[in-house]
Design a protein around this motif. Structure first.
Motif, PDB file in Angstrom:
ATOM      1  N   VAL A 199      79.875  56.985  60.440  1.00 24.91           N
ATOM      2  CA  VAL A 199      79.245  56.887  61.648  1.00 24.91           C
ATOM      3  C   VAL A 199      80.039  56.002  62.540  1.00 24.91           C
ATOM      4  O   VAL A 199      80.070  56.372  63.724  1.00 24.91           O
ATOM      5  N   ASN A 243      81.705  57.587  66.179  1.00 26.44           N
ATOM      6  CA  ASN A 243      80.872  57.155  67.322  1.00 26.44           C
ATOM      7  C   ASN A 243      81.933  56.282  68.124  1.00 26.44           C
ATOM      8  O   ASN A 243      81.991  56.475  69.286  1.00 26.44           O
ATOM      9  N   ASN A 266      84.423  58.565  69.857  1.00 25.41           N
ATOM     10  CA  ASN A 266      84.078  59.158  71.158  1.00 25.41           C
ATOM     11  C   ASN A 266      83.817  58.119  72.155  1.00 25.41           C
ATOM     12  O   ASN A 266      84.293  58.757  73.300  1.00 25.41           O
ATOM     13  N   CYS A 302      78.222  58.054  75.723  1.00 20.83           N
ATOM     14  CA  CYS A 302      78.489  56.700  75.348  1.00 20.83           C
ATOM     15  C   CYS A 302      77.479  55.871  75.052  1.00 20.83           C
ATOM     16  O   CYS A 302      77.603  55.189  74.177  1.00 20.83           O
ATOM     17  N   ALA A 318      76.222  56.865  71.535  1.00 18.97           N
ATOM     18  CA  ALA A 318      77.120  56.531  70.775  1.00 18.97           C
ATOM     19  C   ALA A 318      76.941  55.031  70.333  1.00 18.97           C
ATOM     20  O   ALA A 318      76.894  54.645  69.050  1.00 18.97           O
ATOM     21  N   ASP A 369      73.639  54.450  68.403  1.00 15.50           N
ATOM     22  CA  ASP A 369      73.971  54.802  66.953  1.00 15.50           C
ATOM     23  C   ASP A 369      74.764  53.895  66.069  1.00 15.50           C
ATOM     24  O   ASP A 369      74.262  53.611  65.144  1.00 15.50           O
ATOM     25  N   MET A 370      75.744  53.285  66.568  1.00 11.99           N
ATOM     26  CA  MET A 370      76.651  52.377  65.917  1.00 11.99           C
ATOM     27  C   MET A 370      75.368  51.088  65.758  1.00 11.99           C
ATOM     28  O   MET A 370      75.375  50.459  64.584  1.00 11.99           O
ATOM     29  N   GLU A 390      67.208  55.106  71.154  1.00 11.39           N
ATOM     30  CA  GLU A 390      67.561  56.563  70.592  1.00 11.39           C
ATOM     31  C   GLU A 390      66.761  57.347  71.210  1.00 11.39           C
ATOM     32  O   GLU A 390      67.102  58.470  71.886  1.00 11.39           O
ATOM     33  N   SER A 436      72.773  59.673  63.431  1.00 11.34           N
ATOM     34  CA  SER A 436      73.897  58.963  63.890  1.00 11.34           C
ATOM     35  C   SER A 436      75.219  59.505  63.498  1.00 11.34           C
ATOM     36  O   SER A 436      76.296  59.366  64.106  1.00 11.34           O
ATOM     37  N   ASN A 448      75.324  63.159  65.670  1.00 13.79           N
ATOM     38  CA  ASN A 448      75.695  62.952  67.096  1.00 13.79           C
ATOM     39  C   ASN A 448      77.090  63.166  67.418  1.00 13.79           C
ATOM     40  O   ASN A 448      77.474  64.019  68.342  1.00 13.79           O
ATOM     41  N   PRO A 449      78.180  62.334  67.036  1.00 11.83           N
ATOM     42  CA  PRO A 449      79.394  62.383  67.296  1.00 11.83           C
ATOM     43  C   PRO A 449      80.307  63.591  67.107  1.00 11.83           C
ATOM     44  O   PRO A 449      80.916  64.034  68.027  1.00 11.83           O
ATOM     45  N   CYS A 509      81.710  65.803  69.870  1.00  8.51           N
ATOM     46  CA  CYS A 509      83.425  66.101  69.517  1.00  8.51           C
ATOM     47  C   CYS A 509      83.698  67.601  69.577  1.00  8.51           C
ATOM     48  O   CYS A 509      84.677  68.125  70.216  1.00  8.51           O
TER      49      CYS A 509
END
Length: 310
Positions: A37, A41, A44, A63, A66, A69-70, A110, A283, A286-287, A291
Motif C-alpha cells: 500500500v 501509493n 503514484n 494524489c 493516495a 490511503d497512506m 476517503e 488502499s 486504488n494505486p 497506475c
C-alpha cells in the motif's frame, strides 16, 4: 472512584487478536500488504509530482486519494502488525487518542476524495470545453483543503465526547484504537455515543454516495445522447477506474450496515475482518487501478523503468 480509575489508566492493551491462532502468519500478511500500500501509493504521488504534464485536476485528486490511503493505513496497520508480529500489545493513552482521530479523519476524507473525483469526471464529460476553466489546479487544491477542514470540523465531536469519559478498562477488545474501542473501555453506557456517531457516519456515507450516484446519472444521460461509439468507449474508459474505487470502498461498508440493520450479530473476529478489509482493500487496489488504467501514469512508469534498465 471513577475519577481514580480514569487517572490510573495511562495505557491500553490491544486485545482484539487474542483469539487468533497464528498471529505471526497473519501479521506477516498484514505487513506485506501494508508495504505494498505504502509503496504503490507513494509511487503514484512521486510520478505525478515529477511529471509536469500530470499537473492537472484529475491527477491532483489522485494524489490526494493516495495520501489519504497512506495515512489511513498508517493510523491502524502498524499497531496491528506490532501486536501480531512483535507481541507489543500496549499503547499509551495520548497516542491511542491521536490514532483514533487520524483513523476516523481519513475515513471521512476517503469518502470526500472519491466524491470529488466523481465531480471531476462529471465536469470533464458533461462540459469538456469548459473543463479547464471550471476546474483549475488552484481550485482543485482549494477544494481539497476545504474538504480537509470540513472533515476536521466534523471529527471534532470525537475528542469532545471521548476525552471527558472516565475509563474503567485498560484492555481494548478491538484490534487498534478507534471510537468504539475507547467508548467500550469507559464507565458509561456506550449506546448514546454509538447512536451519535452512527448518525454522523450514515449521513456522510449516504450523502457522498448520493452525490456520486447523481454525478454518474448525469454522465449516463450525456453518454446516451452521444452518437459516436468511440466517444462512448472513451467515457467508459475514463470512468471505469473510478467505478472500481467506488465499489471497493463502499461495498464492505454497505455490507456491514445491511448486516447490522437486518439483525445479524457479527462476532468480534468477523467485525475485525470486515474492518481490516475495508481499510486495506481500497488502499491497495486504488494505486494499482490508477497506475494500470490511466494511460499517462502507465506511460510514465514504463518510460522510467526503461531508462533505469538502460
Amino acid at each position: 472512584p471513577l475519577l481514580l480509575d480514569y487517572f490510573l489508566i495511562t495505557e491500553f492493551v490491544i486485545g482484539g487478536f487474542d483469539t487468533v491462532q497464528r498471529p505471526l502468519a497473519v501479521g506477516v500478511v498484514l505487513l506485506i500488504m501494508y508495504i505494498l500500500v505504502m509503496t504503490a501509493n507513494f509511487a503514484n504521488i512521486y510520478f505525478i509530482i515529477l511529471d509536469k504534464r500530470l499537473h492537472q485536476p484529475m491527477y491532483l485528486f489522485i494524489c490526494n486519494l493516495a495520501f489519504v490511503d497512506m495515512l489511513y493505513c498508517t493510523s491502524s496497520c502498524p499497531t496491528m502488525i506490532g501486536v501480531l508480529v512483535v507481541g507489543c500489545k500496549t499503547i499509551s493513552y495520548v497516542p491511542c487518542i491521536f490514532q483514533m482521530f487520524v483513523f476516523h479523519l481519513c475515513g471521512i476524507m476517503e469518502t470526500f476524495a472519491i466524491a470529488v473525483m466523481a465531480f471531476d469526471r462529471f465536469i470533464a464529460i458533461g462540459s469538456p470545453l469548459r473543463y479547464r476553466s471550471i476546474l483549475t489546479n488552484f481550485r482543485c487544491v482549494l477544494i481539497t483543503v476545504l474538504l480537509w477542514m470540513v472533515a476536521c470540523a466534523v471529527l471534532s465531536i470525537i475528542p469532545v465526547t471521548i476525552l471527558p469519559l472516565p475509563l474503567c478498562q485498560s484492555t481494548l477488545k478491538y484490534v487498534f484504537c478507534d471510537y468504539p474501542a475507547i467508548v467500550r473501555a469507559s464507565c458509561v453506557d456506550p449506546n448514546p455515543y454509538f447512536n451519535t456517531i452512527s448518525v454522523i457516519s450514515f449521513f456522510i456515507i449516504f450523502v457522498t454516495f448520493g452525490f456520486i450516484c447523481f454525478s454518474y446519472l448525469k454522465i449516463v444521460i450525456v453518454v446516451v445522447k452521444m452518437s459516436s461509439m468511440s466517444d462512448k468507449k472513451k467515457v467508459f474508459n475514463t470512468c471505469f477506474s473510478h467505478l472500481i474505487v467506488i465499489v471497493c470502498y463502499y461495498a464492505p461498508r454497505f455490507i456491514l450496515i445491511v448486516l447490522t440493520r437486518i439483525g445479524v450479530v457479527l462476532s468480534l473476529e468477523e467485525r475485525h475482518g470486515l474492518v481490516v478489509g475495508a481499510i486495506l482493500g481500497p488502499s491497495l487496489v486504488n494505486p494499482f487501478i490508477y497506475c494500470l488504467r490511466t494511460k499517462e501514469i502507465r506511460n510514465k512508469v514504463s518510460s522510467d523503468t526503461k531508462s533505469y534498465s538502460i
